[in-house]
Design a protein around this motif. Structure first.
Motif, PDB file in Angstrom:
ATOM      1  N   VAL A  64      -3.141  -9.765  -2.019  1.00 31.63           N
ATOM      2  CA  VAL A  64      -2.359 -10.019  -0.709  1.00 31.63           C
ATOM      3  C   VAL A  64      -2.631  -8.912   0.115  1.00 31.63           C
ATOM      4  CG1 VAL A  64       0.011 -10.425   0.411  1.00 31.63           C
ATOM      5  CG2 VAL A  64      -0.592 -11.332  -1.850  1.00 31.63           C
ATOM      6  N   LEU A  65      -2.892  -9.316   1.335  1.00 32.67           N
ATOM      7  CA  LEU A  65      -3.083  -8.393   2.464  1.00 32.67           C
ATOM      8  C   LEU A  65      -1.886  -8.462   3.675  1.00 32.67           C
ATOM      9  CD1 LEU A  65      -5.075  -6.344   3.835  1.00 32.67           C
ATOM     10  CD2 LEU A  65      -5.963  -8.087   5.450  1.00 32.67           C
ATOM     11  N   SER A  66      -1.227  -7.863   3.594  1.00 32.20           N
ATOM     12  CA  SER A  66      -0.152  -7.802   4.883  1.00 32.20           C
ATOM     13  C   SER A  66      -0.053  -6.884   5.668  1.00 32.20           C
ATOM     14  CB  SER A  66       1.303  -7.945   3.808  1.00 32.20           C
ATOM     15  OG  SER A  66       1.657  -6.533   3.552  1.00 32.20           O
ATOM     16  N   PRO A  67       0.897  -6.889   6.624  1.00 28.57           N
ATOM     17  CA  PRO A  67       1.143  -5.822   7.659  1.00 28.57           C
ATOM     18  C   PRO A  67       1.676  -4.593   6.782  1.00 28.57           C
ATOM     19  CG  PRO A  67       2.214  -7.738   8.335  1.00 28.57           C
ATOM     20  CD  PRO A  67       1.856  -8.155   6.990  1.00 28.57           C
ATOM     21  N   GLY A  68       1.011  -3.515   7.039  1.00 28.78           N
ATOM     22  CA  GLY A  68       1.841  -2.238   6.805  1.00 28.78           C
ATOM     23  C   GLY A  68       3.297  -2.399   6.790  1.00 28.78           C
ATOM     24  N   PHE A  69       4.128  -1.899   5.787  1.00 30.35           N
ATOM     25  CA  PHE A  69       5.535  -1.948   5.458  1.00 30.35           C
ATOM     26  C   PHE A  69       6.031  -0.645   6.719  1.00 30.35           C
ATOM     27  CE2 PHE A  69       4.542  -2.873   1.314  1.00 30.35           C
ATOM     28  CZ  PHE A  69       4.350  -4.316   1.367  1.00 30.35           C
ATOM     29  N   ILE A  70       7.319  -1.265   7.569  1.00 27.43           N
ATOM     30  CA  ILE A  70       7.809  -0.431   8.433  1.00 27.43           C
ATOM     31  C   ILE A  70       9.301   0.034   7.619  1.00 27.43           C
ATOM     32  CG2 ILE A  70       8.929  -0.388  10.644  1.00 27.43           C
ATOM     33  CD1 ILE A  70       6.688  -2.476  11.484  1.00 27.43           C
ATOM     34  N   ASP A  71       9.419   1.223   7.595  1.00 25.79           N
ATOM     35  CA  ASP A  71      10.706   1.782   6.892  1.00 25.79           C
ATOM     36  C   ASP A  71      11.502   2.213   8.305  1.00 25.79           C
ATOM     37  OD1 ASP A  71      12.678   3.084   5.692  1.00 25.79           O
ATOM     38  OD2 ASP A  71      11.462   4.286   4.193  1.00 25.79           O
ATOM     39  N   VAL A  72      12.535   1.195   8.283  1.00 26.76           N
ATOM     40  CA  VAL A  72      13.279   1.443   9.604  1.00 26.76           C
ATOM     41  C   VAL A  72      14.607   2.492   9.637  1.00 26.76           C
ATOM     42  CG1 VAL A  72      12.819  -0.727  10.249  1.00 26.76           C
ATOM     43  CG2 VAL A  72      14.908  -0.314   8.975  1.00 26.76           C
ATOM     44  N   HIS A  73      14.680   3.004   8.102  1.00 27.23           N
ATOM     45  CA  HIS A  73      15.919   3.793   7.858  1.00 27.23           C
ATOM     46  C   HIS A  73      15.344   5.080   7.156  1.00 27.23           C
ATOM     47  CE1 HIS A  73      20.151   4.758   8.109  1.00 27.23           C
ATOM     48  NE2 HIS A  73      19.775   5.687   7.376  1.00 27.23           N
ATOM     49  N   THR A  74      14.821   6.267   7.932  1.00 26.66           N
ATOM     50  CA  THR A  74      14.532   7.364   7.020  1.00 26.66           C
ATOM     51  C   THR A  74      15.271   8.710   7.615  1.00 26.66           C
ATOM     52  OG1 THR A  74      12.505   8.110   8.361  1.00 26.66           O
ATOM     53  CG2 THR A  74      12.243   6.082   7.133  1.00 26.66           C
ATOM     54  N   HIS A  75      14.875   9.385   7.034  1.00 28.97           N
ATOM     55  CA  HIS A  75      15.226  10.835   7.350  1.00 28.97           C
ATOM     56  C   HIS A  75      14.030  11.952   7.215  1.00 28.97           C
ATOM     57  CE1 HIS A  75      19.762   9.742   7.832  1.00 28.97           C
ATOM     58  NE2 HIS A  75      19.433   9.244   6.802  1.00 28.97           N
ATOM     59  N   ASP A  76      12.915  11.422   7.574  1.00 32.59           N
ATOM     60  CA  ASP A  76      11.729  12.202   7.398  1.00 32.59           C
ATOM     61  C   ASP A  76      11.349  12.843   8.585  1.00 32.59           C
ATOM     62  OD1 ASP A  76      10.895  10.876   5.095  1.00 32.59           O
ATOM     63  OD2 ASP A  76      10.440   9.228   6.017  1.00 32.59           O
ATOM     64  N   ASP A  77      12.205  13.082   9.567  1.00 36.31           N
ATOM     65  CA  ASP A  77      12.064  13.616  11.015  1.00 36.31           C
ATOM     66  C   ASP A  77      11.269  14.918  11.044  1.00 36.31           C
ATOM     67  OD1 ASP A  77      14.820  12.335  10.504  1.00 36.31           O
ATOM     68  OD2 ASP A  77      15.060  12.728  12.578  1.00 36.31           O
ATOM     69  N   THR A  78      11.797  16.072  10.190  1.00 39.40           N
ATOM     70  CA  THR A  78      11.091  17.205   9.870  1.00 39.40           C
ATOM     71  C   THR A  78       9.692  16.982   8.950  1.00 39.40           C
ATOM     72  OG1 THR A  78      12.530  18.182   8.250  1.00 39.40           O
ATOM     73  CG2 THR A  78      13.062  18.625  10.590  1.00 39.40           C
ATOM     74  N   ASN A  79       9.766  16.026   8.050  1.00 36.33           N
ATOM     75  CA  ASN A  79       8.931  15.955   7.042  1.00 36.33           C
ATOM     76  C   ASN A  79       7.529  15.468   7.566  1.00 36.33           C
ATOM     77  OD1 ASN A  79      11.568  15.841   5.662  1.00 36.33           O
ATOM     78  ND2 ASN A  79      10.238  16.653   4.035  1.00 36.33           N
ATOM     79  N   VAL A  80       7.437  14.632   8.680  1.00 32.04           N
ATOM     80  CA  VAL A  80       6.247  14.038   9.161  1.00 32.04           C
ATOM     81  C   VAL A  80       5.609  15.369   9.735  1.00 32.04           C
ATOM     82  CG1 VAL A  80       7.124  11.608   9.360  1.00 32.04           C
ATOM     83  CG2 VAL A  80       7.577  13.367  11.316  1.00 32.04           C
ATOM     84  N   ILE A  81       6.145  16.374  10.024  1.00 28.82           N
ATOM     85  CA  ILE A  81       5.675  17.565  10.684  1.00 28.82           C
ATOM     86  C   ILE A  81       5.310  18.554   9.681  1.00 28.82           C
ATOM     87  CG2 ILE A  81       5.646  19.389  12.278  1.00 28.82           C
ATOM     88  CD1 ILE A  81       7.554  17.454  14.072  1.00 28.82           C
ATOM     89  N   ARG A  82       6.218  19.046   8.643  1.00 30.27           N
ATOM     90  CA  ARG A  82       5.773  19.974   7.725  1.00 30.27           C
ATOM     91  C   ARG A  82       5.008  19.247   6.518  1.00 30.27           C
ATOM     92  NH1 ARG A  82      10.661  21.365   5.250  1.00 30.27           N
ATOM     93  NH2 ARG A  82      11.929  19.551   5.732  1.00 30.27           N
ATOM     94  N   THR A  83       5.274  18.094   6.103  1.00 31.36           N
ATOM     95  CA  THR A  83       4.447  17.746   4.996  1.00 31.36           C
ATOM     96  C   THR A  83       3.748  16.386   5.669  1.00 31.36           C
ATOM     97  OG1 THR A  83       6.314  16.378   4.304  1.00 31.36           O
ATOM     98  CG2 THR A  83       5.836  18.487   3.199  1.00 31.36           C
ATOM     99  N   PRO A  84       2.822  16.257   6.537  1.00 30.50           N
ATOM    100  CA  PRO A  84       2.224  15.316   7.036  1.00 30.50           C
ATOM    101  C   PRO A  84       1.373  14.320   6.201  1.00 30.50           C
ATOM    102  CG  PRO A  84       1.049  17.207   7.830  1.00 30.50           C
ATOM    103  CD  PRO A  84       2.299  17.560   7.125  1.00 30.50           C
TER     104      PRO A  84
END
Length: 496
Positions: A64-84
């Protein structure tokens, strides 16, 4: 097994050609056998593409090929920068995260000391470097995370910036300062405002404070997302408060991680969903839900009970107790549950506080999208951090047959993109950004558990972010590509 070949030169060329896939496009429509061409980070063509050639061809037969999943509720605010690298999300097919939920965000924030609860879920003081929202956007793009990032602004974060203490209502001048920061964030692409009115550092904010703060949202096409003031006995009153705020601000309302928490609340999901449906007749409302019967947050004395298991995930004064049940710790210390919890704080916990029937009913409702609510800084995180999206596909859709595979994908892609204003995302359509997931519908499942939570999912074979291959499932490793970016809300600014 994912296989690739290299094509010869030809007229209709693209960067990547995914052949013989079963395409689920994110709209809720049933799967269609098709080839998908990707060029310059976008979907270039869909259909029988025999006359197309590519630098890289992929045989997706039986997948199956689908759109990438969108995680609408996360607490990744600082992690997307600290652990990209964002491996816990990337490895389960997530290509976009929404941060800033539950009233807590990394920006705009100016700390006077250590971050107050529950902002400490995002990290310690040194993780907060973003006094303006614009500085956060710049930092995300400089970090080049492996996945896309969209952001809400947290009410508790704004209170922290403008108030000397958080156990009271804000004054008019303090609200004015918060509004100015919210407006700056909206001007730089924030999705809207989030609140966490159940938490100790926001619960003393009266409804009127939030009403006043939310007023700039409509001008920018923003939304209001809320961790309700109560998810227990007073949940209906808390929902009515959220609907009132949405009506006053003239914006959509998203109820975060909708649940019926506490044994005395079990069985009320029909009543709760009826209230949501009733409000939906007059305003835009929706909710997100994670696919588990256990919640996770900081250890909260108000939630301490002997009615269900509470697992302590971390404790600053007693780190050696992490991973144990609160009942076990209390017995070891020869104290009651509340005394043990007080001694452990600040701490984190998993609360096994929901019933299967309620989770099934809420998750299957047409208004519900999927959010993990994962806590990436927990030493022993809830397994939803690594497994939420494959769990929906494997356990709830394939095994429990709660809804079709196409519906499962819709709840994690197209519906999410539409609700949060993520333009040209969430669908496999020509011209859309090539955020894509290739998976085996027969084997996809979560591997993370409460005792061993840091486990990549099974059955995710490839993940592309903005047209770049970011994850290979055959060896469960990320590639060197980090093609994510900050996603600004795309609804145009309007007159108030």
């Amino acid at each position: 097994m994912l296989s690739t070949t290299h094509a010869a030169d030809g007229e209709r060329r693209c960067d990547i050609l995914i052949r013989h896939a079963l395409v689920i496009d994110g709209s809720g429509a049933e799967p269609v056998a098709a080839d998908v061409a990707v060029h310059k980070g976008r979907v270039a063509a869909i259909g029988k593409l025999d006359d197309w050639q590519a630098a890289q061809e992929i045989d997706a037969s039986g997948r199956v090929l689908s759109p990438g999943f969108i995680d609408v509720h996360t607490h990744d605010d600082t992690n997307v920068i600290r652990t990209p690298e964002m491996f816990p999300k990337l490895s389960q097919g997530v290509t976009t995260v929404v941060v800033g939920n539950c009233g807590i965000s990394a920006a705009p924030v100016t700390l006077k000391g250590e971050p107050p609860d529950p902002m400490n879920l995002l990290g310690k003081r040194e993780a907060f470097h973003y006094p303006s929202f614009a500085s956060y956007v710049e930092a995300v793009n400089a970090a080049r995370p492996a996945i896309n990032v969209a952001a809400l602004v947290g009410h508790t974060a704004l209170r922290n910036n403008h108030m000397d203490r958080l156990d009271r209502a804000a004054t008019e001048s303090e609200i004015a300062g918060m509004r100015a920061q919210l407006r700056e964030a909206l001007e730089h692409g924030a999705l809207g405002l989030s609140t966490g009115l159940a938490y100790g550092n926001a619960i003393n904010a009266p409804t009127e404070e939030v009403l006043a703060l939310a007023e700039p949202l409509a001008e920018f096409g923003g939304l209001y997302a809320t961790h309700l003031r109560s998810e227990f006995a007073d949940i209906l009153d808390a929902m009515e408060e959220s609907f009132r705020i949405g009506k006053h601000a003239r914006v959509p309302v998203v109820i975060s991680h909708l649940k019926c928490a506490g044994v005395e609340n079990w069985g009320r999901s029909s009543e709760v969903l009826h209230a949501l449906e009733r409000a939906a007749r007059h305003q835009h409302v929706g909710c997100d839900c994670y696919p588990y019967t256990a919640s996770s947050s900081t250890l909260d004395l108000k939630q301490v009970t002997g009615d269900y298991d509470i697992q302590v995930t971390w404790s600053e004064p007693h780190p050696e107790q992490g991973g144990k049940m609160l009942k076990q710790i209390a017995a070891e210390w020869d104290v009651d549950l509340h005394a043990a919890a007080a001694r452990l704080m600040p701490a984190g916990a998993v609360y096994h506080c929901m019933s299967d029937d309620d989770v099934n009913r809420i998750l299957s409702h047409p208004a519900t999208v999927v959010g993990s609510d994962g806590l990436p800084n927990d030493p022993l995180p809830h397994p939803r951090l690594w497994g939420a999206f494959p769990r929906v596909l494997g356990y709830y859709s394939r095994e429990q047959k709660l809804f079709s595979l196409a519906t499962a994908v819709h709840k994690m892609t197209g519906l999410s993109a539409q609700r949060f204003g993520l333009d040209l995302r969430g669908f496999v359509r020509v011209g859309y950004h090539a955020d894509l997931v290739l998976f085996d519908a027969e084997t996809v499942r979560d591997a993370a558990s409460f005792t061993d939570p840091m486990q990549p999912a099974h059955g995710i074979e490839a993940v592309w972010v903005n047209g770049e291959l970011a994850y290979r499932g055959q060896d469960k490793k990320a590639t060197a590509a980090r093609a994510g970016r900050f996603l600004a809300r795309t609804v145009q600014k309007t007159s108030a």
